[in-house]
Design an enzyme around this catalytic site. Sequence first.
Site, short mmCIF file in Angstrom:
data_model
loop_
_atom_site.label_atom_id
_atom_site.label_comp_id
_atom_site.label_asym_id
_atom_site.label_seq_id
_atom_site.Cartn_x
_atom_site.Cartn_y
_atom_site.Cartn_z
N ARG A 122 0.78 -1.15 0.02
CA ARG A 122 -0.02 0.17 0.14
C ARG A 122 0.97 1.19 0.13
O ARG A 122 1.98 1.28 0.68
CB ARG A 122 -0.84 -0.07 1.13
CG ARG A 122 -2.05 -1.03 1.35
CD ARG A 122 -2.90 -0.52 0.06
NE ARG A 122 -4.32 -1.64 0.11
CZ ARG A 122 -4.26 -2.59 -0.66
NH1 ARG A 122 -3.10 -3.14 -1.43
NH2 ARG A 122 -5.36 -3.24 -0.52
N GLU A 142 -3.29 8.35 -3.77
CA GLU A 142 -3.67 7.41 -4.91
C GLU A 142 -5.18 7.76 -5.04
O GLU A 142 -5.90 7.62 -4.19
CB GLU A 142 -3.25 5.71 -4.42
CG GLU A 142 -3.66 4.84 -5.54
CD GLU A 142 -3.37 3.57 -4.95
OE1 GLU A 142 -4.21 2.60 -5.26
OE2 GLU A 142 -2.14 3.23 -4.43
N HIS A 152 -2.02 0.64 -9.80
CA HIS A 152 -2.49 -0.36 -8.79
C HIS A 152 -2.84 -1.54 -9.83
O HIS A 152 -4.08 -1.95 -9.34
CB HIS A 152 -3.67 0.20 -7.91
CG HIS A 152 -3.71 -0.32 -6.61
ND1 HIS A 152 -4.03 0.27 -5.63
CD2 HIS A 152 -3.69 -1.84 -6.34
CE1 HIS A 152 -4.21 -0.58 -4.46
NE2 HIS A 152 -3.99 -1.91 -4.77
#
Length: 322
Positions: free
Chosen positions: A236, A265, A284
Amino acid sequence: MSDAPAVLVLRKGAHGIPIEQYAEALRDRLPDHDVTLARTPKEEREGIEDAEIVTGMWLTDELLDHAENLELFACAYAGTGHLPRDRLAEQGVTLTNASGVHGPNIGEHVLGAILTFSRRFHEGFRRQREREWRSYETHELEGSTVTIVGLGALGQATAKRLEGFGVETVGVRYSPDKGGPTDEVIGFDEDALHDALARTDYLVLACPLTDLTEGLVGTSELVTLPPEAVVVNVARGPVVETDALLNALRSRWIRGASLDVTDPEPLPSDHDLWNLGNVQITPHNAGHTPHYYERLADIVASNVRHVTETGEYEGLENQVQV
């Protein structure tokens, strides 16, 4: 159909793959069970009223208000932090997740990132675009040390795919006494971690985001890494302190970074990370796999069969404590 518990599939899909494929995969594996797909909010509200087993990407408080007989929610994501876990605990609902579904594809993504920086394919792509026939220096992966933070399904899949490349691997996990598939396993003790970082060529972050791992890689860790080190983050974004990473990349404290996740993000279009030649960014995307629903259905169907045979909602694969 028999008296076997029915399964309700909620409407939200993943990775742009129609949720109908997930429902069909469950039907193939559970021919003696009713598997119903709720394609609208109304169908979800009505279907969950009597459902004992529900599976899907999310479960909102509003939808949970309608659940009167829910015994098991099989989350279709590995992470469950977005779910109303306190309410699930209060209502005695068993929770499972999709841990392990992403192992093969994310392991391949990490290996691809490492090989890209080892052989500098990104530089080759740049020269091809410019039609520039001029050789450039590269590196060798053999003899390198790869440190993998997190030895869950993702970390183990990564370690497995590194076998045969002639590298030394160091695994970092909460309970190092459990061991793992790496040559060495350490815990999150600061001195032990920095000792590993000091000899790391490729740092792979494949851990969950927790209080312990948030900001795990900051200025001190980036300074400790050798100048030729590369950071690969498939965990993450907040596991890495973005400003510290920017400074390290600009100052050439490290050779580069491959980032599938960022903080913030999505990464804003004007963010400085986009403009650095020693950074590879994917949106991602490491988790994308055409086999997502098939692997997920294997886990969920196995648990449904367990419930059918034993009448128990405990001891399930990927069970999460709520």
